[in-house]
Write an enzyme that holds these catalytic residues in place. Sequence first.
Site, mmCIF file in Angstrom:
data_model
loop_
_atom_site.group_PDB
_atom_site.id
_atom_site.type_symbol
_atom_site.label_atom_id
_atom_site.label_comp_id
_atom_site.label_asym_id
_atom_site.label_seq_id
_atom_site.Cartn_x
_atom_site.Cartn_y
_atom_site.Cartn_z
ATOM 1 N N ARG A 266 0.839 -1.212 0.000
ATOM 2 C CA ARG A 266 0.000 0.000 0.000
ATOM 3 C C ARG A 266 0.874 1.263 0.000
ATOM 4 O O ARG A 266 1.802 1.380 0.799
ATOM 5 C CB ARG A 266 -0.893 -0.019 1.245
ATOM 6 C CG ARG A 266 -1.692 1.241 1.498
ATOM 7 C CD ARG A 266 -2.818 1.422 0.534
ATOM 8 N NE ARG A 266 -3.735 2.476 0.985
ATOM 9 C CZ ARG A 266 -4.678 3.008 0.222
ATOM 10 N NH1 ARG A 266 -4.843 2.594 -1.037
ATOM 11 N NH2 ARG A 266 -5.468 3.947 0.689
ATOM 12 N N GLU A 362 -13.108 -21.085 27.682
ATOM 13 C CA GLU A 362 -12.156 -21.806 28.538
ATOM 14 C C GLU A 362 -11.614 -20.913 29.639
ATOM 15 O O GLU A 362 -10.473 -21.052 30.083
ATOM 16 C CB GLU A 362 -11.000 -22.417 27.726
ATOM 17 C CG GLU A 362 -11.393 -23.229 26.513
ATOM 18 C CD GLU A 362 -12.695 -23.989 26.683
ATOM 19 O OE1 GLU A 362 -12.915 -24.587 27.733
ATOM 20 O OE2 GLU A 362 -13.506 -23.964 25.745
#
Length: 380
Positions: A266, A362
């Site tokens: 870019r 978790e």
Amino acid sequence: MDFELSEEQKMFQSMVRDFVDNEIAPRAAEWDETEEFPLDIVRKMAEVGLYGLHMPEEYGGSGDDLTFVLAVEEVSRGCAGLGASYVTTMSLAMNPIVAHGSAQQKDRYIPWVMQGANVAFGLTEAMAGSDVANLDTRYERDGDDFVLNGTKIFITNGAEADFLVTFATRDRALGYKGISAFIVERGMPGFSVGKLEKKMGMHPASAAELVFDNCRVPASNLIGEEGRGFGIALQAIDTCRVCVAAQALGIAQAAYDAAVSYAKERKQFGVEIARHQGIQFMISDMAVDLDAARLLTYRAAWQMQTTGKVSAKEPAMAKLFASEAAHRICHRALQIHGGYGYTGEFAVERLYRDQRITEIYEGTSEMQRWTIARQITALK
């Protein structure tokens, strides 16, 4: 200290990386869009041995804890939703059977998984999330069966599971001492899949409601002894936290790779944006986070492998840091992409959504901090 992988582990890592790049990563955006569970890819993963990892050698399994973590990292780099399904089956759900199951249970379920079966872990309920012991699902003995009644929510693999490990209490007044673990197969009387959640990310893996309505489970499907289910569940969760850290690591690696590649291509103000100091600083911070997360994750896996024990502190530290580092890395990756990163045209938008749950399931980040502090201060 030697931080080098063995030659066998490097060869395995390279093989899995090629498999992911060819079979998984090219279809991840499609699965995210359609929310399709890639059963065909699961079968291919089983064919190349990924579902034999972490399984006992006497059943034809192979691979140590660190090798399994390498597989989780690579699969999650390609598709986080598939990584979530893989982790749930191979670690969270199968740990109770491998560690505490009877010979009969191992003989039936381990080969099934190695062929690519999907397995769920039925613990979470509306009032039992972080408070694991507060289960409302009940069981009672009836002849040669146990009868289960209750509902589980947010269960990964719930809709796809061929069987699941689930938990119920004989009497809530007994607290954690009343909890037992059971194996429930799809098709058992009284078991059904309810609502499927519409999730922010991890679209290929379901998050399902599981309903037990006078569900009859053979007494032979009790894992371990009655009243030992709480400890069985906690051991599975502690073990799986290392895998969630590896999953976060894979997501972070994918976001980092995308950001570096984009920054080198870019151009703004006549040069590649990678030449701008502001972008360079972000990339540097991402690289440090990634390396630190990897070291903590691999250390926790190495510890389990060499000691044969599952501690609470090191997996919690790995999961906490890796998940939050992945958050920072995905944030910066999207920022580097600018407006394009906010569109579905670029992978970082999907990675940003997929990452978020790694700080929640978790055990939330807050629960990890509590676990670490309790281990350090030795307060029970």
